[in-house]
Design a protein around this motif. Structure first.
Motif, PDB file in Angstrom:
ATOM      1  N   TYR A   1       0.848  -1.192   0.000  1.00  0.00           N
ATOM      2  CA  TYR A   1       0.000   0.000   0.000  1.00  0.00           C
ATOM      3  C   TYR A   1       0.883   1.241   0.000  1.00  0.00           C
ATOM      4  O   TYR A   1       1.899   1.288   0.691  1.00  0.00           O
ATOM      5  CB  TYR A   1      -0.894   0.038   1.244  1.00  0.00           C
ATOM      6  N   CYS A   2       0.468   2.247  -0.747  1.00  0.00           N
ATOM      7  CA  CYS A   2       1.134   3.542  -0.786  1.00  0.00           C
ATOM      8  C   CYS A   2       0.036   4.594  -0.732  1.00  0.00           C
ATOM      9  O   CYS A   2      -0.868   4.587  -1.578  1.00  0.00           O
ATOM     10  CB  CYS A   2       1.964   3.652  -2.064  1.00  0.00           C
ATOM     11  N   GLY A   3       0.087   5.462   0.279  1.00  0.00           N
ATOM     12  CA  GLY A   3      -0.978   6.455   0.423  1.00  0.00           C
ATOM     13  C   GLY A   3      -2.340   5.826   0.618  1.00  0.00           C
ATOM     14  O   GLY A   3      -3.324   6.277   0.057  1.00  0.00           O
ATOM     15  N   ASP A   4      -2.441   4.763   1.401  1.00  0.00           N
ATOM     16  CA  ASP A   4      -3.682   4.045   1.702  1.00  0.00           C
ATOM     17  C   ASP A   4      -4.322   3.366   0.492  1.00  0.00           C
ATOM     18  O   ASP A   4      -5.487   2.979   0.547  1.00  0.00           O
ATOM     19  CB  ASP A   4      -4.713   4.965   2.376  1.00  0.00           C
ATOM     20  N   GLN A   5      -3.576   3.218  -0.601  1.00  0.00           N
ATOM     21  CA  GLN A   5      -4.088   2.552  -1.800  1.00  0.00           C
ATOM     22  C   GLN A   5      -3.231   1.336  -2.125  1.00  0.00           C
ATOM     23  O   GLN A   5      -2.003   1.425  -2.090  1.00  0.00           O
ATOM     24  CB  GLN A   5      -4.085   3.503  -3.005  1.00  0.00           C
ATOM     25  N   PRO A   6      -3.853   0.193  -2.469  1.00  0.00           N
ATOM     26  CA  PRO A   6      -3.048  -0.949  -2.905  1.00  0.00           C
ATOM     27  C   PRO A   6      -2.416  -0.639  -4.262  1.00  0.00           C
ATOM     28  O   PRO A   6      -3.101  -0.219  -5.187  1.00  0.00           O
ATOM     29  CB  PRO A   6      -4.072  -2.086  -3.005  1.00  0.00           C
ATOM     30  N   VAL A   7      -1.089  -0.810  -4.360  1.00  0.00           N
ATOM     31  CA  VAL A   7      -0.395  -0.485  -5.621  1.00  0.00           C
ATOM     32  C   VAL A   7       0.318  -1.685  -6.230  1.00  0.00           C
ATOM     33  O   VAL A   7       0.731  -1.631  -7.387  1.00  0.00           O
ATOM     34  CB  VAL A   7       0.607   0.679  -5.450  1.00  0.00           C
ATOM     35  N   PHE A   8       0.461  -2.764  -5.463  1.00  0.00           N
ATOM     36  CA  PHE A   8       1.209  -3.905  -5.973  1.00  0.00           C
ATOM     37  C   PHE A   8       0.857  -5.128  -5.141  1.00  0.00           C
ATOM     38  O   PHE A   8       0.616  -5.022  -3.942  1.00  0.00           O
ATOM     39  CB  PHE A   8       2.717  -3.625  -5.859  1.00  0.00           C
ATOM     40  N   LYS A   9       0.811  -6.292  -5.780  1.00  0.00           N
ATOM     41  CA  LYS A   9       0.573  -7.524  -5.027  1.00  0.00           C
ATOM     42  C   LYS A   9       1.514  -8.618  -5.506  1.00  0.00           C
ATOM     43  O   LYS A   9       1.913  -8.661  -6.676  1.00  0.00           O
ATOM     44  CB  LYS A   9      -0.884  -7.977  -5.149  1.00  0.00           C
ATOM     45  N   LEU A  10       1.843  -9.503  -4.589  1.00  0.00           N
ATOM     46  CA  LEU A  10       2.581 -10.729  -4.862  1.00  0.00           C
ATOM     47  C   LEU A  10       1.747 -11.835  -4.239  1.00  0.00           C
ATOM     48  O   LEU A  10       1.675 -11.945  -3.007  1.00  0.00           O
ATOM     49  CB  LEU A  10       3.986 -10.673  -4.247  1.00  0.00           C
ATOM     50  N   VAL A  11       1.069 -12.619  -5.085  1.00  0.00           N
ATOM     51  CA  VAL A  11       0.085 -13.575  -4.588  1.00  0.00           C
ATOM     52  C   VAL A  11       0.156 -14.916  -5.305  1.00  0.00           C
ATOM     53  O   VAL A  11       0.672 -15.029  -6.416  1.00  0.00           O
ATOM     54  CB  VAL A  11      -1.361 -13.022  -4.736  1.00  0.00           C
ATOM     55  N   LYS A  12      -0.402 -15.902  -4.637  1.00  0.00           N
ATOM     56  CA  LYS A  12      -0.702 -17.219  -5.235  1.00  0.00           C
ATOM     57  C   LYS A  12      -2.177 -17.145  -5.599  1.00  0.00           C
ATOM     58  O   LYS A  12      -3.025 -16.905  -4.733  1.00  0.00           O
ATOM     59  CB  LYS A  12      -0.424 -18.304  -4.192  1.00  0.00           C
ATOM     60  N   GLU A  13      -2.511 -17.327  -6.892  1.00  0.00           N
ATOM     61  CA  GLU A  13      -3.860 -17.015  -7.382  1.00  0.00           C
ATOM     62  C   GLU A  13      -4.367 -18.076  -8.358  1.00  0.00           C
ATOM     63  O   GLU A  13      -3.617 -18.581  -9.194  1.00  0.00           O
ATOM     64  CB  GLU A  13      -3.805 -15.653  -8.074  1.00  0.00           C
ATOM     65  N   LEU A  14      -5.665 -18.376  -8.254  1.00  0.00           N
ATOM     66  CA  LEU A  14      -6.320 -19.297  -9.190  1.00  0.00           C
ATOM     67  C   LEU A  14      -6.803 -18.514 -10.408  1.00  0.00           C
ATOM     68  O   LEU A  14      -7.558 -17.553 -10.280  1.00  0.00           O
ATOM     69  CB  LEU A  14      -7.522 -19.975  -8.521  1.00  0.00           C
ATOM     70  N   ILE A  15      -6.340 -18.934 -11.597  1.00  0.00           N
ATOM     71  CA  ILE A  15      -6.771 -18.307 -12.852  1.00  0.00           C
ATOM     72  C   ILE A  15      -7.112 -19.411 -13.843  1.00  0.00           C
ATOM     73  O   ILE A  15      -6.263 -20.254 -14.162  1.00  0.00           O
ATOM     74  CB  ILE A  15      -5.668 -17.395 -13.446  1.00  0.00           C
ATOM     75  N   ASP A  16      -8.349 -19.422 -14.298  1.00  0.00           N
ATOM     76  CA  ASP A  16      -8.812 -20.397 -15.295  1.00  0.00           C
ATOM     77  C   ASP A  16      -8.467 -21.836 -14.910  1.00  0.00           C
ATOM     78  O   ASP A  16      -8.034 -22.635 -15.732  1.00  0.00           O
ATOM     79  CB  ASP A  16      -8.250 -20.062 -16.678  1.00  0.00           C
ATOM     80  N   GLY A  17      -8.635 -22.158 -13.611  1.00  0.00           N
ATOM     81  CA  GLY A  17      -8.453 -23.522 -13.148  1.00  0.00           C
ATOM     82  C   GLY A  17      -7.039 -23.895 -12.748  1.00  0.00           C
ATOM     83  O   GLY A  17      -6.814 -24.995 -12.232  1.00  0.00           O
ATOM     84  N   ASP A  18      -6.070 -23.024 -12.971  1.00  0.00           N
ATOM     85  CA  ASP A  18      -4.682 -23.307 -12.612  1.00  0.00           C
ATOM     86  C   ASP A  18      -4.193 -22.280 -11.590  1.00  0.00           C
ATOM     87  O   ASP A  18      -4.692 -21.156 -11.537  1.00  0.00           O
ATOM     88  CB  ASP A  18      -3.788 -23.275 -13.854  1.00  0.00           C
ATOM     89  N   VAL A  19      -3.177 -22.667 -10.814  1.00  0.00           N
ATOM     90  CA  VAL A  19      -2.631 -21.803  -9.771  1.00  0.00           C
ATOM     91  C   VAL A  19      -1.341 -21.164 -10.282  1.00  0.00           C
ATOM     92  O   VAL A  19      -0.484 -21.838 -10.855  1.00  0.00           O
ATOM     93  CB  VAL A  19      -2.388 -22.601  -8.472  1.00  0.00           C
ATOM     94  N   TYR A  20      -1.232 -19.843 -10.056  1.00  0.00           N
ATOM     95  CA  TYR A  20      -0.085 -19.070 -10.534  1.00  0.00           C
ATOM     96  C   TYR A  20       0.433 -18.141  -9.446  1.00  0.00           C
ATOM     97  O   TYR A  20      -0.312 -17.771  -8.536  1.00  0.00           O
ATOM     98  CB  TYR A  20      -0.496 -18.168 -11.719  1.00  0.00           C
TER      99      TYR A  20
END
Length: 186
Positions: free
Chosen positions: A89-108
């Motif tokens: 977060y920068c200035g109370d706004q999310p600006v970047f993420k580093l995540v494990k995420e499900l997209i179209d049935g696969d994990v990335y």
């Protein structure tokens, strides 16, 4: 990392360490269990995330830092974009993420859309005065891999957050965070 000095760590054993605060806390949607922080992943997006755990980020003008945490999910994700990880977060706004995420049935790993198995992943976010580098290490791998890198806006009340969102509305899924640390790099 060699030449790194830990300046903060939290193993989430008995209580949250001082300095953490909740964004949109839902008290029955998080718990400390078995040396980890568990958060129920709720429906929503980055700007409506429930139970985001925030803490002040290190001062990027004072050097380079590594923020690390191990993330896992108790239930295989089923909802498109269901995710768990670190948000900057920068200035109370999310600006970047580093995540494990499900997209179209696969994990990335996002950013970079690096395919991974649905297993615990160690995330490492390297930040400097104006740059970031997203790295990850699957439980079954030995070395950190770089997913992507880029630029950050000028510091402005920076915070680092542990969060999960885009959960299913009709199922109870819990995400897990372990061994959070911030280290100053030489």
């Amino acid at each position: 990392m060699s030449n790194a000095q830990t300046i903060f760590s939290d193993d989430f054993t008995d209580s949250l360490d001082a300095g953490w605060s909740w964004l949109r806390e839902k008290a029955d949607g998080w718990q400390l269990a078995d040396d980890g922080l568990e958060i129920r992943v709720e429906p929503g997006k980055a700007d409506t995330v429930i139970n985001a755990l925030l803490r002040p980020a290190p001062d990027r003008s004072a050097g380079s830092f590594a923020i690390e945490v191990t993330v896992a999910n108790h239930t295989h994700p089923i909802e498109q974009y269901e995710q768990v990880g670190i948000t900057w977060y920068c200035g109370d706004q999310p600006v970047f993420k580093l995540v494990k995420e499900l997209i179209d049935g696969d994990v990335y790993i996002i950013p970079g859309k690096c395919p991974v198995k649905d297993e615990p992943i160690r995330l490492r976010l390297l930040v400097a005065a104006s740059t970031w580098k997203a790295q990850y290490k699957p439980e079954s791998a030995g070395e950190f891999l770089t997913a992507a890198e880029g630029e950050l806006p000028a510091p402005n009340g920076d915070q680092v957050s542990l969060q999960c969102y885009n959960g299913p509305a009709n199922a109870e899924h819990w995400m897990r965070f372990e061994n959070f640390s911030i280290a100053k790099l030489d």
